[in-house]
Design a protein around this motif. Structure first.
Motif: not given
Length: 450
Positions: A17-25, A154-166
């Protein structure tokens, strides 16, 4: 769901959630930056247009060529209009009216205007020239910004999914590592059974909640062990001690029924049965008193008690109820307050039992009680004139039902010193048997100073 899975899930939800908020910002900040940059480029277009078409007559050929080099690249969907004072498009070959009169008037009033019209961005400026006052409006689609934002998304989506899994995998690993002591604790708890109530789980040096659970569990096991031992002791002692008088009563009754006897013989048989019944009553009372005392000790509330005041009360009770001469000597320094952490009622029971034994085995001769202090402990010495306890029996006298009362013609169930020792032990004290310099028998109670 297991605790480790819940911890991993909650930690992942919070982190993502925090990562999503940062990426949106970051995304919206970058989008606003690109829009502002494109507005600046459109503003430059309007200024270049003004120089090309409105001031070309005042510029040399070299200067005009230099200005045109700034206008080499055409923006996608670019539309530029120059409106004169009559709101008519002029100078540019296409004289179509692209913007409304209201928009042109807004530019005149505000001097500079920029806004979005769907996917298009629009910039307008008010420009004064020797040929008149003009409004220049430029519009274009920022395709480059759209492409950049699409790639960034696209980069953010890939980054978000990858970091979420990690994060999910790492949080699960952390949860497993954190709960490893709890898993070990659960494994040890499974080993506990009725045959090994003395088992205790391992306690570590940390101050975490798992260690507190282990300490609480061990404390519970201690109480369960005490209760279980109490039950086994009560059953074993009752079956052992009651077997003899019951057998004797049955045999006496059977012998009396074998043939007719005179009244005196029957009275003798009945008296024998009564004596055995009375003996059984003493045994049962002793066993019940022991059981009740143990249960009270397990849940007893300790408080600060002054030993000198308690001994004076015991002395008064013995003189009032038993008419026995009990001497008390306070050997503490003047001003010393002998405070100990005990249960006053139970401590009095222990001391009374020891004093009772002292009177019994000394033929009711004088008993002396001394109060002393040594090495952060208070000593209560009970000294009598009896023959003393032989060294071979020093450990035996504290066992239940051990008694030598019958040898001196006295009654006793062998519970007194056992209960006294149990009470003093639970108060973190001890009882020692010794002989004074005058060859007098001495029982010493050691209680830690409060």
């Amino acid at each position: 769901m297991k605790i480790k899975d819940r911890i991993a899930l909650y930690f992942t939800l919070i982190s993502t959630s925090m990562l999503f908020a940062v990426l949106c910002m970051v995304y919206f900040t970058f989008m606003k930056f690109l829009q502002a940059d494109f507005f600046e480029r459109l503003t430059d277009r309007t200024m270049v247009t003004a120089k090309l078409y409105l001031e070309a007559d005042e510029m040399s050929r070299d200067a005009l060529s230099s200005v045109r080099h700034q206008y080499l690249q055409k923006l996608k969907g670019e539309v530029i209009r120059i409106y004169n004072s009559r709101d008519r498009a002029t100078f540019i070959g296409d004289s179509a009216q692209y913007w409304t009169k209201a928009t042109i008037d807004r530019v005149r009033n505000q001097k500079h205007l920029q806004y979005k019209d769907g996917e298009r961005q629009v910039v307008g400026i008010y420009y004064k020239d020797n040929q008149g006052d003009f409004v220049i409006l430029a519009s274009a689609t920022d395709q480059g910004t759209h492409n950049r934002l699409e790639k960034l998304l696209k980069i953010m989506v890939v980054t978000f999914v990858s970091i979420s899994i990690i994060v999910l995998l790492l949080s699960r690993w952390v949860a497993v590592k954190m709960l490893k002591p709890l898993k070990k604790f659960m494994g040890e708890v499974k080993q506990v059974g009725s045959e090994n109530l003395a088992f205790r789980v391992e306690e570590n040096q940390t101050k975490d909640e798992i260690n507190l659970i282990a300490q609480s569990f061990n404390h519970l096991m201690e109480e369960l062990e005490q209760a279980f031992i109490l039950q086994k002791t009560f059953v074993a002692n009752a079956s052992h001690e009651l077997r003899t008088p019951v057998t004797r009563m049955m045999m006496t009754a059977e012998l009396a029924l074998l043939k007719e006897r005179d009244v005196q013989a029957y009275q003798k048989v009945i008296q024998s049965i009564l004596d055995d019944a009375e003996n059984m009553e003493h045994i049962i009372n002793g066993l019940l008193a022991l059981a009740k005392m143990d249960l009270e000790l397990i849940n007893s509330q300790l408080s600060a008690v002054r030993l000198d005041e308690l001994l004076i009360k015991i002395q008064s009770d013995w003189q009032l109820h038993h008419h026995q001469q009990l001497d008390i000597q306070n050997l503490l320094e003047n001003g010393s307050i002998p405070l100990v952490s005990v249960n006053a009622v139970l401590l009095q029971i222990a001391i009374d039992n020891m004093i009772s034994n002292a009177f019994k085995f000394s033929g009711n001769q004088q008993v002396l009680v001394e109060l002393e202090y040594s090495h952060h402990q208070f000593l209560v010495k009970i000294i009598d004139q009896g023959p003393g306890i032989p060294p071979s029996a020093h450990e035996e006298v504290f066992k239940p039902f051990y008694t030598k009362s019958a040898e001196i013609g006295q009654k006793g169930e062998g519970m007194g010193l056992y209960m006294a020792n149990k009470i003093i032990t639970l108060f973190k004290g001890k009882i020692e048997i010794s002989v004074t310099a005058n060859q007098q028998n001495c029982l010493t109670i050691y209680l830690p100073q409060l």
